[in-house]
Each structure stands twice: as structure tokens, then as C-alpha cells.
Design an enzyme around this catalytic site. Structure first.
Site, short mmCIF file in Angstrom:
data_model
loop_
_atom_site.label_atom_id
_atom_site.label_comp_id
_atom_site.label_asym_id
_atom_site.label_seq_id
_atom_site.Cartn_x
_atom_site.Cartn_y
_atom_site.Cartn_z
N GLU A 47 9.44 15.76 16.02
CA GLU A 47 9.84 15.68 14.62
C GLU A 47 9.02 16.67 13.79
OE1 GLU A 47 10.82 12.05 11.57
OE2 GLU A 47 8.91 11.95 12.64
N LYS A 88 0.86 -1.18 0.00
CA LYS A 88 0.00 0.00 0.00
C LYS A 88 0.90 1.23 0.00
CE LYS A 88 -1.81 2.95 2.20
NZ LYS A 88 -1.78 4.47 2.03
N CYS A 124 13.12 10.59 7.77
CA CYS A 124 12.95 10.16 9.15
C CYS A 124 14.25 10.25 9.95
CB CYS A 124 12.40 8.73 9.20
SG CYS A 124 13.35 7.55 8.23
#
Length: 774
Positions: free
Chosen positions: A388, A189, A297
Site C-alpha cells: 500500500e 483518540k 484505505c
């Protein structure tokens, strides 16, 4: 402008990349259906995927439903047995063909990636696509070697992969290549924002002759991903994305028996010491935080500079920022492209606008762009030092000493990556093991390779991508374990036999025997109705005290492996001296001879004493002048629910590998037959084991599993207790996303339960990249 003027000004471009071929492919296949069973389905309900740089639609893409996921999973399930039975060489050949196709169509893939994602074309062309090919080449080799190198392993089955929008094709390669190499089939996905290169890759896979159903792609939003995660016929979920979604996936898969790997968010420190090559460190920082617009990330988003050079470093950095070029990602001269979507842009803007500190930004085009930003004057508790941003935003602090640098670096709930800059290699290699991160780059940043494992610790997730360690996450031991038969404590007899002095075993916390906080105890009876003694009934406060003791003893992980081996040998020696006593105790509790269990327990201690200094890391063959070291580090504090069916052997089979690898532990022994564990206190006390390395809390598994698994200072939880506890442990572990290892209600043959699987569960792989050369 003349050539002389160009050389004098060093101005660039424009140097636009043509989108003709990519646009033609998109037009020929839009609106897009899903790729299921080797072909595109008819488009159903659709949504637009847009070009972030222009805001204009690129194509209409189908919104996947639960029915679409059912169809894709069914196709993957039908294809999986035949795919798994292919000879290793045949699977390797398919992966090789996929790698070659990536190279043959590299420009088409790169342009499509930039159109859909907004990253600069030179990043897609020169970094992402070559790494995609490298992953398929590397895993073709692993597929070739798998049957000979891992003969006792087999594929999991159907793997569901959910990937993010920041590296759409590279994340596909990270998930699909190892899954296919191991003999699994895949339902992928892709991110809602960036589905096009996944569909393009699936379409190209037909040219490799990949059998229908081996790779399936279902597009859609979060609901589509949730349907894949929840599907009962999926054997593994591999997810890369935000920590908040990762936590939900951990909770959703709890108790289902699905394998799970999570690669989540980060707030990676970028540590610059005063002896660093500052100009090189500035260039490395540009790559660390403004590569892909900071939408990475592992971005080096926390700059920590030694105080003596901080002003000079910040001055150099601002000057370098002034030279960054922001704009059309299809221009080959552009350094920073577009933010993926206005929603993401709004989030970045809001976080920066709410922050304190001194902000430095450079001019930026209008549209879905955000300027490279430096924020100084923050404290370690400032929101932007902790949270973040996932954008081109760098926050900075100073430090005075290496000790302070480590403390600030580790002051985070994340632990994905770190960069260390110093010309003193002794200092750099001293700091690398102390920083809580799955990947550490020395005098560099954003170094990746298929041979070197990538992944995090803490709330950055668990599992590794790349290398043998990544492939093992797509395999399981051959054979089906039998259902675990319940083992219960013997009830109080009608005619009790009571003799001798009262004997009440306490808990074992911090190297001392301690009364249970609740003040309750339970009687332990023999099969013949003899009262064998009492044990304390622990509660959550006892678990808290045991975890505190284990945390206080974490210096155990810094001792030499040789010392840990010696102490394990010593425990075995002292247990051997009391063989008859322990065998008699087991016989009293279970009614069966305990001699064999004691002897196997002694042998098990010898096994892990032997392994303590032999479970080696590796030097990875990466394409650079340097080395990538895969180092085995202890997880930290391991909590373990020990089995009922092997009261002594089961506990030692969990305790020994944990402490051999440098962990401290909190053990909940057999609920039915706990006296074998309480007798072990004296053996531990006389074997030079430091206080707090092993802590034992007796009591009902069902009552203690939840506080143990949910404790935020526990780093991993193993559960081999009652069948219904696997779901509890996995669900509660989602709080800080600690690693779990559970039996899912299946029996374990404790006579044979030893070796590398236990050692891998007791360690984290830290990859340390060390470039060398002038």
C-alpha cells in the site's frame, strides 16, 4: 478573460473558500486541551497541527498522557451506566440532535477539515460532511429500534476508538455513532495530524445536550493511542489505520477480553473488462485512486485491464490525468489537494522512486503535494503491486481471461475492496463473489452509506462499519458467564481394568484415518479405572496436514446450501442410529449418563441443517439508484479448540455451523474425553461428507492451539478450551490478522449454545454494490 474565452478554454477558477469562521473558532479555543467530561481541559504539553497545503501551524494541541487517558476513561465509566439505562428513544434523540448539528455547522466542519487535512474543500463539503450526518441519522434509527430488535443484547461498556487522518470526521462518525447508539460511552483518540474536527465536533456536542462523559476526546501521538488500547477499564477497541499498527493492537489486546474491530490497509483491484464503458471506467478510476489524494484505505490502486483494450484505456486515462487540477485545497475548483504531512510525502516519493515500470506523472505544485501517477509494465510480484502506497499512485497490469483477472486480484495479502467494470452484469456478478474483498463495487467506486457494512478480510482486518452488522460489534449477550471450571483427563489408576482387543483411534485428516506424525498416543481411562482406548497425540505437522486437507476441500463453500443441509441431516440421522453406543461411550469416559448429550447433539445438527439455507443476507436501503447486497460468505478454513466439558455436544456445536455456512474446519476435540470425537469418524464417513471438510486432530490443547492459530492458511480460530488459551490464540492470530472467537476463560452453556451468534462467527459479510439505470 471574457466569457466567450472561458467557454472556449473551459478554464476554471480560482474559486477560493473563506476560512474566516474556521480560523476564528480555532483562535478562540487554542491552545487546545482535551475534551473530557463535557469540557475542555487546560492545555498541557502541546504540539502543532499544521495546514498541509501551506505548512503553517493552525493550532497547538495537547499531547495526551497516560494520566489523561485515565481521566477520560474514568469519566466515560461514570457516565456509561446512566447512558445505557436511557430509554431507546432518548438515546435516539441525542443522536438525531448530533446529526442536525452536523448539518447546521456543515460549512464550519468542512472548512476546518480541509485546513487540517489538506483534502479539497469540495470533497469535505460534498462527500465527507453529508456522510457524517447520514451516519448519525441512521444510528439514531438503530438506537430507537435496538431494544425491540435485539432484546437479548446489551452494551459493552467503555469503547476506545483510534482513528486515522485521511477521513478525520467521517471516521469519528463510523466509531462514535454505533457506540453511542448501543449504549456505550466513548474515549476517542484522533490522529496526531488531524485533531481539530474531532475537537470541534466534541465542542458542538454540548449544543445537543449530550451528557458529560459520554463522549471524550484525548489528542496525542501513537503513545496516547497505545495508552488507550492498554487501559484495563476499556471494554472495546475500534481501530482504523495501518495493518502494521493493527497487528500490534491485536497482540496487545490478546487475552484481555476486550472486543476488537480492525479496519486496516488495502491494495484494492480495479478490474476493467473489454466490454466495459471505458469512458465511465476512467471517470470511476479518477474517483477510486485520486479521491483524497489516494490517501484512502480502499483506493483502487491496482488497475487490471483486459489485454484487448489496455492500450486504448491507458491512452484515455493519461488524457484524463492531464486535466486534473492540483493545488490549494481551499479552491473549490481543485481536484487533488495536499498530502497530509511531509513525512507521508517522503514515504510516497521513496516508494515510487524505487519502483520499476514506466511512470506517467502530471505537473505538480511545490510544497506538500504529489502528482497523480500511473505506473505500467509491472508484474504481480512488484513491490508497488503488493504494498500500500497511500498516495495518488496507480499501478497497472493486464489480464486475458476472467479467471486470470480473479487470480491477479486475489494475489494480495489484503482484502478490503474491489471494483468491477463490465456492461455484462452476468460477468460482473460472477466475478464479485470470487474476489477476496469485504466490499465490491460494480461499475462504480467509493460508494459508502451508513446502512451498508464496510470492512475487509485477510490483512485488511475484521469487523464491519455500518448497518446492523456494524452495530452488533458494540453489543454483547446479556448476562455474565461463570468462570470455566477446569476439566482434566482421568489419571492412570493403580488397579487398571484392561479387557478386549487393543483399540487405538487415529487422527482424521482428508477423510482418512491417519497415524500421528510424532508416533505418540495417550491412554483414556474411565472413572472406574477401565482402559477405554488410546488416541494419537497430534503435533504441528499434523495440524499442517489437516489445514492442507481443509484448503483442498474449499469447494465445499461453492456447493448449494440445500446440499449442505441434506448432509447435515444425514449426519444427524446416522448419529441417531448409534445413539446408545455414543451415550455409553460418554458414560464410560465421564461417569455420567450421556443420553441427553447425544440427543441434544442430534438436535443441534438439525438446527444447523435448518439454518444452512435460511441465514439470509439483505438488500440494504442505500440512497442511490441501485442495491447494496449484504451477502453471507464462508470465512474459509476455521480452526476450533473444542470444549472439554461437553465432549460430543461441544464439538458438534462448533462443527455444524461452520460446515453449514460452507467452511471447512480443523477440530481439536476435548482433551480429557476425546473418544466421542474419534467415534464420530465413522458417522462422517457414511454421511456423504466430502473428504477434508472436517478434520480432527487429537492431543493437548496447549500444544495444538499455537500452530493452529498461527497457521497462515487458517482464516478464523475459535477457542473454547482451557482458560489460558484465549491469549495464545489471539496473539498468534495476529500473524495474518485472522478472526478469533474465544471464551476468555468463561463457561458456555452448551445445551443452549446455538443460533445466530455461531452463524455470524462462521461468515463474512460481503457488500456488493450494484447500480442500475441508463
Amino acid at each position: 478573460m471574457t466569457v466567450k474565452e472561458i467557454f472556449n478554454s473551459m478554464s476554471y477558477g480560482p474559486a477560493p473558500e473563506s476560512a474566516t469562521e474556521a480560523t476564528a473558532w480555532i483562535t478562540a479555543h487554542a491552545p487546545f486541551g482535551h475534551w473530557i467530561n463535557g469540557t475542555f481541559t487546560a492545555a498541557g504539553d502541546t504540539f502543532a497541527t499544521n495546514n498541509p497545503a501551506t505548512g503553517k501551524p493552525l493550532a497547538q494541541v495537547s499531547q495526551g498522557s497516560a494520566a489523561d487517558i485515565d481521566t477520560a476513561v474514568a469519566a466515560a465509566r461514570r457516565a456509561q451506566p446512566k447512558w445505557a439505562k436511557l430509554p431507546a428513544h432518548k438515546r435516539a434523540a441525542y443522536l438525531y440532535a448530533l446529526a442536525r448539528l452536523v448539518q447546521k455547522h456543515s460549512r464550519l466542519l468542512a472548512v476546518t477539515e480541509t485546513l487540517d487535512n489538506g483534502k479539497p474543500i469540495r470533497e469535505s463539503r460534498d462527500i465527507d460532511i453529508p456522510l457524517v450526518a447520514r451516519h448519525f441519522y441512521y444510528h439514531a434509527g438503530l438506537a430507537q429500534l435496538l431494544s425491540s430488535e435485539q432484546p437479548d443484547m446489551e452494551p459493552l461498556g467503555v469503547c476506545g476508538a483510534v482513528i486515522p487522518w485521511n477521513f478525520p470526521l467521517l471516521m469519528l462518525a463510523w466509531k462514535v455513532a454505533p457506540a453511542l447508539a448501543a449504549g456505550n460511552t466513548v474515549v476517542l483518540k484522533p490522529a496526531e495530524y488531524t485533531p481539530l474536527t474531532a475537537l470541534l465536533f466534541a465542542h458542538l456536542s454540548r449544543e445537543a445536550g449530550l451528557p458529560a462523559g459520554v463522549l471524550n476526546v484525548v489528542t496525542g501521538d501513537g503513545a496516547t493511542g497505545a495508552a488507550l488500547v492498554d487501559h484495563p477499564d476499556v471494554n472495546k477497541i475500534a481501530f482504523t489505520g495501518s495493518t502494521s499498527v493493527g497487528r500490534k493492537i491485536r497482540q496487545a489486546t490478546a487475552g484481555t477480553g476486550k472486543a476488537l474491530t480492525l479496519e486496516l490497509g488495502g491494495k484494492s483491484p480495479y478490474i476493467v473488462f473489454d466490454d466495459a464503458d471505458l469512458d465511465s471506467a476512467v471517470e470511476g478510476l479518477v474517483d477510486a485512486i485520486w479521491f483524497n489524494g489516494g490517501q484512502v484505505c480502499c483506493a483502487g490502486s491496482r488497475l487490471l485491464v483486459q489485454e484487448g483494450v489496455a492500450d486504448r484505456f491507458h491512452t484515455k486515462l493519461r488524457a484524463r490525468m492531464d486535466g486534473l487540477r492540483i493545488g490549494d485545497p481551499m479552491d473549490k475548483c481543485i481536484d487533488v489537494g495536499a498530502i497530509v504531512d511531509p513525512v507521508q510525502l517522503a514515504q510516497i516519493t521513496a516508494m515510487v522512486d524505487a519502483s520499476e515500470g514506466e511512470k506517467y506523472q502530471i505537473p505538480c505544485p511545490t510544497g506538500c503535494f504529489y502528482p497523480p501517477t500511473l505506473i505500467t509494465g509491472l508484474g504481480s510480484a512488484s513491490p508497488l503491486m503488493q504494498e500500500e502506497v497511500f498516495g495518488p499512485v496507480l499501478v497497472s497490469m493486464t489480464f486475458r481471461t476472467p479467471v486470470e483477472a480473479v487470480e491477479i486480484a486475489n494475489n494480495s495479502r489484503y482484502g478490503l475492496a474491489a471494483s468491477i467494470w463490465s456492461e455484462n452484469i452476468n460477468l460482473a456478478l460472477d466475478i464479485a463473489p470470487k474476489v477476496k474483498a469485504g466490499v465490491v463495487w460494480i461499475n462504480g467506486s467509493n460508494m459508502f452509506d451508513a446502512a451498508a457494512g464496510f470492512g475487509g478480510v485477510r490483512e485488511s482486518g475484521f469487523g464491519r462499519e455500518g448497518g446492523w452488522e456494524g452495530l452488533l460489534a458494540y453489543l454483547r449477550t446479556k448476562g455474565d458467564a461463570k468462570p470455566l471450571k477446569p476439566t482434566t483427563a482421568l489419571p492412570e489408576p493403580k488397579n487398571a481394568e484392561i479387557s478386549g482387543l487393543d483399540r487405538t483411534a487415529k487422527l482424521y485428516i482428508g477423510g482418512k484415518q491417519a497415524r500421528p506424525d510424532g508416533g505418540y498416543s495417550q491412554a483414556i481411562w474411565s472413572p472406574r479405572g477401565k482402559l477405554l482406548g488410546h488416541v494419537g497425540i497430534g503435533n504441528r505437522k499434523d495440524i499442517r496436514n489437516a489445514v492442507e486437507a481443509a484448503q483442498a476441500a474449499k469447494g465445499w463453500g461453492k456447493t448449494t446450501a440445500h446440499l449442505r443441509a441434506q448432509i447435515l441431516y444425514y449426519i444427524a440421522e446416522n448419529l441417531s442410529a448409534r445413539t446408545d453406543e455414543f451415550a455409553e461411550r460418554l458414560k464410560d469416559m465421564t461417569g455420567k449418563s450421556g443420553a441427553a448429550e447425544v440427543e441434544t447433539s442430534i438436535a443441534r445438527l438439525f438446527t444447523y441443517a435448518a439454518w444452512a439455507d435460511k441465514f439470509d443476507g439483505a438488500v440494504k436501503s442505500v440512497p442511490m439508484r441501485g442495491v447494496a447486497l449484504a451477502m453471507h460468505e464462508p470465512c474459509g478454513v476455521i480452526g476450533a479448540i473444542c470444549p472439554n466439558e461437553a465432549p460430543l455436544l461441544g464439538l458438534i456445536s462448533l462443527m455444524a455451523p461452520a460446515i453449514a455456512m460452507g467452511n471447512t474446519c480443523v477440530l481439536v476435540p476435548s482433551q480429557a474425553f476425546p473418544l466421542a470425537a474419534t467415534d464420530l469418524y465413522q458417522v462422517l464417513d457414511t454421511s456423504d461428507l466430502p473428504a477434508g471438510v472436517v478434520n480432527i486432530v487429537t492431543g493437548p490443547h496447549g500444544d495444538l492451539a499455537k500452530p493452529l492459530a498461527s497457521h497462515m492458511d487458517v482464516d478464523a480460530v475459535w477457542c473454547f478450551g482451557a482458560a489460558d488459551l484465549s491469549a495464545v490464540v489471539e496473539r498468534e492470530a495476529a500473524g495474518n490478522l485472522k478472526r478469533t472467537w474465544v471464551n476468555n476463560g468463561r463457561a458456555t452453556d452448551w445445551d443452549r449454545a446455538e443460533g445466530r451468534a455461531f452463524l455470524r462467527a462462521a461468515t463474512e459479510v460481503k457488500t456488493v454494490w450494484v447500480p442500475y439505470g441508463e
